[in-house]
Scaffold this motif. Sequence first.
Motif, PDB file in Angstrom:
ATOM      1  N   ASP A 165      -0.352 -29.009  34.234  1.00 60.62           N
ATOM      2  CA  ASP A 165       0.793 -29.210  33.459  1.00 60.62           C
ATOM      3  C   ASP A 165       1.897 -28.223  33.841  1.00 60.62           C
ATOM      4  OD1 ASP A 165      -0.312 -27.180  32.329  1.00 60.62           O
ATOM      5  OD2 ASP A 165       0.480 -27.423  30.320  1.00 60.62           O
ATOM      6  N   GLY A 166       1.671 -27.559  35.077  1.00 54.03           N
ATOM      7  CA  GLY A 166       2.423 -26.342  35.496  1.00 54.03           C
ATOM      8  C   GLY A 166       2.377 -24.953  34.736  1.00 54.03           C
ATOM      9  N   TYR A 167       1.546 -24.747  34.056  1.00 53.23           N
ATOM     10  CA  TYR A 167       1.247 -23.670  33.244  1.00 53.23           C
ATOM     11  C   TYR A 167      -0.051 -23.046  33.280  1.00 53.23           C
ATOM     12  CZ  TYR A 167       5.763 -24.598  30.737  1.00 53.23           C
ATOM     13  OH  TYR A 167       6.918 -24.796  30.580  1.00 53.23           O
ATOM     14  N   VAL A 168      -0.136 -21.662  33.416  1.00 53.92           N
ATOM     15  CA  VAL A 168      -1.290 -20.761  33.516  1.00 53.92           C
ATOM     16  C   VAL A 168      -1.544 -20.445  31.808  1.00 53.92           C
ATOM     17  CG1 VAL A 168      -2.536 -18.699  34.404  1.00 53.92           C
ATOM     18  CG2 VAL A 168      -0.979 -19.954  35.705  1.00 53.92           C
ATOM     19  N   PRO A 212       3.835 -16.999  37.921  1.00 53.81           N
ATOM     20  CA  PRO A 212       3.771 -18.484  37.279  1.00 53.81           C
ATOM     21  C   PRO A 212       4.224 -18.127  35.765  1.00 53.81           C
ATOM     22  CG  PRO A 212       1.641 -17.197  37.700  1.00 53.81           C
ATOM     23  CD  PRO A 212       2.940 -16.435  38.321  1.00 53.81           C
ATOM     24  N   ALA A 213       4.341 -19.089  35.216  1.00 54.64           N
ATOM     25  CA  ALA A 213       4.613 -19.080  33.586  1.00 54.64           C
ATOM     26  C   ALA A 213       3.479 -19.152  32.982  1.00 54.64           C
ATOM     27  CB  ALA A 213       5.500 -20.488  33.286  1.00 54.64           C
ATOM     28  N   ILE A 214       2.989 -18.094  32.362  1.00 59.83           N
ATOM     29  CA  ILE A 214       1.744 -17.862  31.554  1.00 59.83           C
ATOM     30  C   ILE A 214       2.035 -17.911  30.260  1.00 59.83           C
ATOM     31  CG2 ILE A 214      -0.162 -15.990  31.400  1.00 59.83           C
ATOM     32  CD1 ILE A 214       0.360 -14.759  33.897  1.00 59.83           C
ATOM     33  N   LEU A 215       1.450 -18.801  29.497  1.00 61.30           N
ATOM     34  CA  LEU A 215       1.575 -19.024  28.174  1.00 61.30           C
ATOM     35  C   LEU A 215       0.732 -18.094  27.566  1.00 61.30           C
ATOM     36  CD1 LEU A 215       2.045 -22.938  27.786  1.00 61.30           C
ATOM     37  CD2 LEU A 215       3.647 -21.258  28.016  1.00 61.30           C
ATOM     38  N   PRO A 216       0.940 -17.272  26.321  1.00 60.19           N
ATOM     39  CA  PRO A 216       0.001 -16.233  25.791  1.00 60.19           C
ATOM     40  C   PRO A 216      -0.754 -16.869  24.987  1.00 60.19           C
ATOM     41  CG  PRO A 216       2.375 -16.146  24.649  1.00 60.19           C
ATOM     42  CD  PRO A 216       2.382 -17.287  25.986  1.00 60.19           C
ATOM     43  N   LYS A 263      -1.382 -23.894  44.516  1.00 61.59           N
ATOM     44  CA  LYS A 263      -0.429 -23.299  44.870  1.00 61.59           C
ATOM     45  C   LYS A 263      -0.453 -22.011  43.932  1.00 61.59           C
ATOM     46  CE  LYS A 263       4.208 -22.424  46.630  1.00 61.59           C
ATOM     47  NZ  LYS A 263       5.671 -23.166  46.944  1.00 61.59           N
ATOM     48  N   THR A 264      -0.393 -22.482  42.700  1.00 64.97           N
ATOM     49  CA  THR A 264      -0.412 -21.255  41.701  1.00 64.97           C
ATOM     50  C   THR A 264      -1.542 -20.060  41.867  1.00 64.97           C
ATOM     51  OG1 THR A 264       0.846 -22.502  40.102  1.00 64.97           O
ATOM     52  CG2 THR A 264      -0.635 -20.515  39.221  1.00 64.97           C
ATOM     53  N   VAL A 265      -2.913 -20.657  41.997  1.00 65.30           N
ATOM     54  CA  VAL A 265      -3.950 -19.562  42.276  1.00 65.30           C
ATOM     55  C   VAL A 265      -3.834 -19.328  43.675  1.00 65.30           C
ATOM     56  CG1 VAL A 265      -6.370 -19.688  42.109  1.00 65.30           C
ATOM     57  CG2 VAL A 265      -5.175 -21.010  40.375  1.00 65.30           C
ATOM     58  N   ARG A 266      -3.526 -20.024  44.698  1.00 60.69           N
ATOM     59  CA  ARG A 266      -3.638 -19.527  46.044  1.00 60.69           C
ATOM     60  C   ARG A 266      -2.572 -18.385  46.315  1.00 60.69           C
ATOM     61  NH1 ARG A 266      -2.472 -24.074  48.946  1.00 60.69           N
ATOM     62  NH2 ARG A 266      -0.289 -23.536  49.142  1.00 60.69           N
ATOM     63  N   ASP A 267      -1.314 -18.764  45.799  1.00 60.80           N
ATOM     64  CA  ASP A 267      -0.209 -17.789  46.331  1.00 60.80           C
ATOM     65  C   ASP A 267       0.649 -17.272  45.202  1.00 60.80           C
ATOM     66  OD1 ASP A 267      -0.699 -18.909  48.842  1.00 60.80           O
ATOM     67  OD2 ASP A 267       0.633 -20.602  48.329  1.00 60.80           O
ATOM     68  N   VAL A 268       0.967 -17.999  44.234  1.00 56.99           N
ATOM     69  CA  VAL A 268       1.816 -17.243  43.152  1.00 56.99           C
ATOM     70  C   VAL A 268       1.154 -16.364  42.476  1.00 56.99           C
ATOM     71  CG1 VAL A 268       3.513 -17.811  41.489  1.00 56.99           C
ATOM     72  CG2 VAL A 268       3.042 -19.399  43.475  1.00 56.99           C
ATOM     73  N   LEU A 269       0.122 -16.765  41.716  1.00 61.37           N
ATOM     74  CA  LEU A 269      -0.589 -15.792  40.711  1.00 61.37           C
ATOM     75  C   LEU A 269      -1.007 -14.462  41.393  1.00 61.37           C
ATOM     76  CD1 LEU A 269      -1.597 -15.362  37.635  1.00 61.37           C
ATOM     77  CD2 LEU A 269      -3.824 -16.357  38.531  1.00 61.37           C
ATOM     78  N   PRO A 270      -1.547 -14.234  42.528  1.00 60.34           N
ATOM     79  CA  PRO A 270      -1.977 -13.256  43.385  1.00 60.34           C
ATOM     80  C   PRO A 270      -0.862 -12.193  43.675  1.00 60.34           C
ATOM     81  CG  PRO A 270      -3.316 -15.126  44.225  1.00 60.34           C
ATOM     82  CD  PRO A 270      -2.251 -15.471  43.317  1.00 60.34           C
ATOM     83  N   SER A 271       0.234 -12.967  44.269  1.00 59.67           N
ATOM     84  CA  SER A 271       1.218 -12.249  44.804  1.00 59.67           C
ATOM     85  C   SER A 271       2.019 -11.418  43.498  1.00 59.67           C
ATOM     86  CB  SER A 271       2.394 -12.895  45.426  1.00 59.67           C
ATOM     87  OG  SER A 271       2.815 -14.051  44.762  1.00 59.67           O
ATOM     88  N   CYS A 272       2.143 -12.120  42.567  1.00 57.14           N
ATOM     89  CA  CYS A 272       2.578 -11.555  41.387  1.00 57.14           C
ATOM     90  C   CYS A 272       1.711 -10.287  40.715  1.00 57.14           C
ATOM     91  CB  CYS A 272       2.833 -12.546  40.050  1.00 57.14           C
ATOM     92  SG  CYS A 272       3.817 -11.869  38.681  1.00 57.14           S
ATOM     93  N   ALA A 273       0.572 -10.708  40.632  1.00 58.01           N
ATOM     94  CA  ALA A 273      -0.549  -9.601  40.123  1.00 58.01           C
ATOM     95  C   ALA A 273      -0.261  -8.380  41.288  1.00 58.01           C
ATOM     96  CB  ALA A 273      -1.932 -10.050  40.336  1.00 58.01           C
ATOM     97  N   ILE A 274      -0.146  -8.552  42.503  1.00 55.53           N
ATOM     98  CA  ILE A 274      -0.110  -7.205  43.340  1.00 55.53           C
ATOM     99  C   ILE A 274       1.162  -6.594  43.041  1.00 55.53           C
ATOM    100  CG2 ILE A 274       0.404  -6.732  45.689  1.00 55.53           C
ATOM    101  CD1 ILE A 274      -1.444  -9.252  46.515  1.00 55.53           C
ATOM    102  N   ARG A 275       2.250  -7.332  42.891  1.00 51.26           N
ATOM    103  CA  ARG A 275       3.440  -6.650  42.608  1.00 51.26           C
ATOM    104  C   ARG A 275       3.419  -5.721  41.335  1.00 51.26           C
ATOM    105  NH1 ARG A 275       6.256 -11.489  44.397  1.00 51.26           N
ATOM    106  NH2 ARG A 275       6.422 -12.144  42.210  1.00 51.26           N
ATOM    107  N   SER A 306     -10.423 -15.024  32.396  1.00 51.14           N
ATOM    108  CA  SER A 306      -9.224 -14.217  32.584  1.00 51.14           C
ATOM    109  C   SER A 306      -7.889 -15.045  32.337  1.00 51.14           C
ATOM    110  CB  SER A 306      -9.004 -13.255  33.994  1.00 51.14           C
ATOM    111  OG  SER A 306     -10.358 -12.552  33.888  1.00 51.14           O
ATOM    112  N   PHE A 307      -7.820 -16.198  33.126  1.00 50.11           N
ATOM    113  CA  PHE A 307      -6.695 -17.255  32.876  1.00 50.11           C
ATOM    114  C   PHE A 307      -7.386 -18.573  33.359  1.00 50.11           C
ATOM    115  CE2 PHE A 307      -5.071 -13.141  34.203  1.00 50.11           C
ATOM    116  CZ  PHE A 307      -3.861 -13.043  33.468  1.00 50.11           C
ATOM    117  N   VAL A 308      -6.597 -19.536  32.832  1.00 47.56           N
ATOM    118  CA  VAL A 308      -6.902 -20.844  32.869  1.00 47.56           C
ATOM    119  C   VAL A 308      -5.725 -21.838  33.503  1.00 47.56           C
ATOM    120  CG1 VAL A 308      -7.955 -23.163  31.874  1.00 47.56           C
ATOM    121  CG2 VAL A 308      -8.828 -20.858  31.254  1.00 47.56           C
ATOM    122  N   VAL A 309      -5.992 -22.630  34.591  1.00 42.89           N
ATOM    123  CA  VAL A 309      -4.707 -23.126  35.155  1.00 42.89           C
ATOM    124  C   VAL A 309      -4.738 -24.566  34.751  1.00 42.89           C
ATOM    125  CG1 VAL A 309      -3.489 -23.632  37.134  1.00 42.89           C
ATOM    126  CG2 VAL A 309      -4.637 -21.481  36.808  1.00 42.89           C
TER     127      VAL A 309
END
Length: 615
Positions: free
Chosen positions: A519-522, A445-449, A562-574, A513-516
């Motif tokens: 608008d498409g961004y974390v 996911p696109a995470i804005l700092p 989808k970001t919280v269910r799939d994309v963010l966790p899979s990215c965090a695992i990698r 830790s993160f807020v979703v």
Amino acid sequence: MRKQEVFKKIQTEEGYRRGSRTAWKGRKWREAIQLDSDISTQGGGRLSQRVVSVLQQSRLKQSGRPTKGYNYRNSPLRFSAGPLPWNWSPTMIKVQGVLWILLGMLLWPESETASSLPLVMDSIIQALAELEQKVPVTEASGTAPAWILSANHFSPHNSLHQYLLRKAPSHNMTESEPHSLSPELQALISEVAQHDVQDGQEHGVVLAPDGSTVAVKPLLIGLEAGLQGHDCLATPCDAGDTTTNVAAIWPGLVDASTKASSTDVGATSPNEKAKTPTTVDRLLAVILAGDLGLTFLHGSQTQSSPGLGTEGCWDQLSAPRVFTLLDPKASRLTMAFLNGALDGALLGDHLSRVSRPRPPLSHLLREYYGDGVAGDRKFRSNFRRQNGAALTSAPTLAQQVWEALVQLQRLEPKQPQLQNMTQEELAQVATLATKEFTETFLGCPAILPRCRWGAAPYRGNPTPLRLPLGFLYVHHTYVPAPPCTTFQRCAANMRSMQRFHQDVRHWDDIGYSFVVGSDGYVYEGRGWHWVGAHTRGHNSRGFGVAFVGNYTGSLPSDAALKTVRDVLPSCAIRSGHLLPDYKVLGHRQLVHSDCPGNALFNLLRTWPHFTAAEN
């Protein structure tokens, strides 16, 4: 007045005194081109040899190369022109001409007027709109291709861009004078037209309305590639024997079956299962392949990570001017560069398919970086990664990157990184580079700092987490209750929540830790590395992720879910932040609370990693 007389007049001392030396040279160049447009009547408005020579010598002077005894026929700066293709409409010429001119302004001597305009996408759109207002459509000189070819000649790793654009149809169009733009806009374009990373700062980037930072140059290259249509991306452009043909082909010119039968490709291709490349695959190869391959080639040679997708912080958000990278050792493949490349590919794909007359580029960019192209809210910059991931394939893109490296090896035989590299070795680099791009960029996911949403400093000393963690705790913010659908609203919500957590609850920082957002961004809160304040008694064991909104009776957007269910966790695992067998729990399971709302919690119970109770 004869051409020779005008040249003599342009070069007089009186002409020199009309302005600075830089401005005078610019006038000489422009008047020479305009004069040639007015006088030339042969070959459909071809440039005369004299004007070609003037253009090339001017470019050589800017580069510091000697011009004494110069012969335009031997110049490495090729200026091509030709008659107007029969199937090019005036509207098409005008739309493409604007982009040629904008990229061609790289050739003009640096303006002595320093731009004070903020480095924002709206300024680029404003410049495009002004150019579109002033581009005349005639059958005059064809100088535009010369601009883009020469402009990119001295930029690193642009042999591939030149090679492709050299195949483009000629443009017969009178130049729109760059000095007709306001001095500040002209200075701004010169400032952002080249992308570079130096001393921890990134140049040639702008802040987009969606909160992302975008490199301008790869965006413009993608737009131009899409405008040209690029039939050469689908079929071989040059005839000849097998070796010559493969050497001349731009990445993606042949499909997988043709590649498999080629004596040059054969078993050395990165993936035998590569499918026929999509337009987005091909455009990414044009914009990105050379830089992507060389960056990972350098990393493999130095045994170091190339640092793909580094983010950064602007000096200020209201009027940004300086962009500092969070990792001072970042490669050129920053987040802004990848954003610009992907935007260029997606918009280029759109332009290659849209019926003519095409919309003005300024209008297209305003929609894309706004509410969505043609009202489609999914086709906008906020969702570039989702759209890119849906339209590209890792094996196919790997094939494209590999072919780009092979072609670059032939175009730049003295390139030290490519010397003595076999095609098998280049294939391995291409496979690794594409895997990292698709997994760590498209697949995350696109995470804005924090700096992007205007976070206040942390109060006290943060406590580091012991990674990887085994839990993901899901929250809703409740207040703010409405979902945030724009960067401006989401950023304001983040600041509001942080003030509440710090000033009312007296926590050190925003708790999550993160807020979703919707608008498409974390949005980064405490992030991957610091203990949060989201789930009392469990803060050090898992990440707290909150959806903006009240989800007692309704659900977040599909994209946010989808970001919280799939994309963010899979990215965090990698990335090693989350265990592969992590567990998902709602806030209410561990603390007396209604969070994350009845509707959201009922859905949460259907997720694969949901657990009924903590073990």
